[in-house]
Design an enzyme around this catalytic site. Sequence first.
Site, PDB file in Angstrom:
ATOM      1  N   LYS A  98      68.864  50.962  96.116  1.00  0.00           N
ATOM      2  CA  LYS A  98      67.701  50.068  96.028  1.00  0.00           C
ATOM      3  C   LYS A  98      66.423  50.813  96.427  1.00  0.00           C
ATOM      4  CE  LYS A  98      69.866  46.580  94.224  1.00  0.00           C
ATOM      5  NZ  LYS A  98      71.103  46.129  94.720  1.00  0.00           N
TER       6      LYS A  98
HETATM    7  C1  LIG Z   1      72.065  44.908  94.522  1.00  0.00           C
HETATM    8  C2  LIG Z   1      71.897  43.491  94.140  1.00  0.00           C
HETATM    9  C3  LIG Z   1      72.391  42.443  94.930  1.00  0.00           C
HETATM   10  C4  LIG Z   1      73.293  42.656  96.097  1.00  0.00           C
HETATM   11  O1  LIG Z   1      72.772  43.469  97.075  1.00  0.00           O
HETATM   12  P1  LIG Z   1      73.737  43.968  98.253  1.00  0.00           P
HETATM   13  O2  LIG Z   1      72.788  44.390  99.319  1.00  0.00           O
HETATM   14  O3  LIG Z   1      74.522  45.115  97.686  1.00  0.00           O
HETATM   15  O4  LIG Z   1      74.604  42.838  98.650  1.00  0.00           O
HETATM   16  C5  LIG Z   1      72.085  41.147  94.573  1.00  0.00           C
HETATM   17  N1  LIG Z   1      71.368  40.872  93.473  1.00  0.00           N
HETATM   18  C6  LIG Z   1      70.903  41.848  92.674  1.00  0.00           C
HETATM   19  C7  LIG Z   1      70.095  41.465  91.475  1.00  0.00           C
HETATM   20  C8  LIG Z   1      71.170  43.178  92.966  1.00  0.00           C
HETATM   21  O5  LIG Z   1      70.725  44.147  92.147  1.00  0.00           O
END
Ligand SMILES: *Cc1c(COP(=O)(O)O)cnc(C)c1O
Length: 400
Positions: free
Chosen positions: A201
């Site tokens: 992210k």
């Molecule tokens: C990565 C992601 C999540 C989940 O994030 P985590 O921190 O891995 O639980 C949820 N929604 C979207 C759209 C994502 O890209």
Amino acid sequence: MSSPTAPSDPAALPFLPFALPEIGEDEIAEVVDTLRHGWVTTGPKARRFEQDFAAFLGGADAAPGLEAIAVNSATAGLHLALEAVGVGPGDEVITTTHTFTASAEVARYLGADVRLVDIDPATLCIDPAAIEAAITPRTKAIVPVHFAGRAAEMGEILALARRHGLKVVEDAAHALPTTHAGQMIGTLASDVTVFSFYANKTITTGEGGMAVTRDPALAARMKVMRLHGINRDAFDRFTAKVPSWYYEIVAPGFKYNLTDIAAALGIHQLRRAREFRDARARIAAQYDALLADLPLTLPPQPAAGDLHSWHIYVLRLADNAPVGRDAVIEALFAAGIGSSVHYIPLHQQPYWRERYQLRAEDFPHSQKAYEATFSLPLYSRMTPADAERVAAVLRGVLAR
Ligand SMILES: *Cc1c(COP(=O)(O)O)cnc(C)c1O
């Protein structure tokens, strides 16, 4: 044969991954400091990360009363948020089919049903008209996703939520930092907004997330449910100046707290969030310029004056492209370049398709985008030469 490092022999170049975090010496030193001081789980650094995060979103000026609640993933944060707004068995939660399964699965944890709806092909975000058409007497909440880091149409979504008495929990896993109508995502009038710090992210703590809200009752509920349903903070319990062994369990809570080891990373990643965004935005603009004449639809731009986090750079092949999406991904891979697909829509995933008897023809915009889409490497450590290398491969397969 030219020398192995010459651009004419692209397979000999080092592999260019699809995603890569940028972890600096400050992050490393802060983690080491955490380890040396011995408080490794949720404690002072998690609290500081929460305070810094609220301040980053604009603090008291932009959003009076904004509270940030650190959790061990965005999935955990979305689960806590839906639980706190009262989603339960028999309720329906509306979200986009064009997302990662976490956006939807959390409603199922709570025994609620999921209504997946189509996207607006101009933004790749959930279509407000499709939301309105999916509302039933059972609808409890809407989970919009800021796809790729471009804000969803929050003005319309918040207005229709108000009209129908629905809760709004934003999945902002892609959206740090993103603005909508000049306001930071996280400071709008939704009930809760949830960010992700997963490894790929825009900032990362390895695994982690942040739920933000301005509603003190929702904040209190999420804090209790974050840690076993205990009605006081573990950190308070062990650091209070008076004997403080007593606590009460008020609900069957979860184990969703963020460790101080992870928060140590987050404190420094957050300080660099704008610098990272600007670096990604420069690469995105370079891709736009290099690819403009190829048979491609370039990524949706933000609304005028708004900030796009540029978490993901999503292309769609034009109908007249000489090859299909899978061939493009194979050509990139053969040239040592990682890519991805955002997303295999949920209506195509066996669990969701079978559970709700979903058909591709009910999601024509998402289905069409899926069949034509691929995402290019985009991260702060990329160089202009990296972007040129990627564009050259695409030109090789797509130019006529
Ligand atoms: C990565 C992601 C999540 C989940 O994030 P985590 O921190 O891995 O639980 C949820 N929604 C979207 C759209 C994502 O890209």
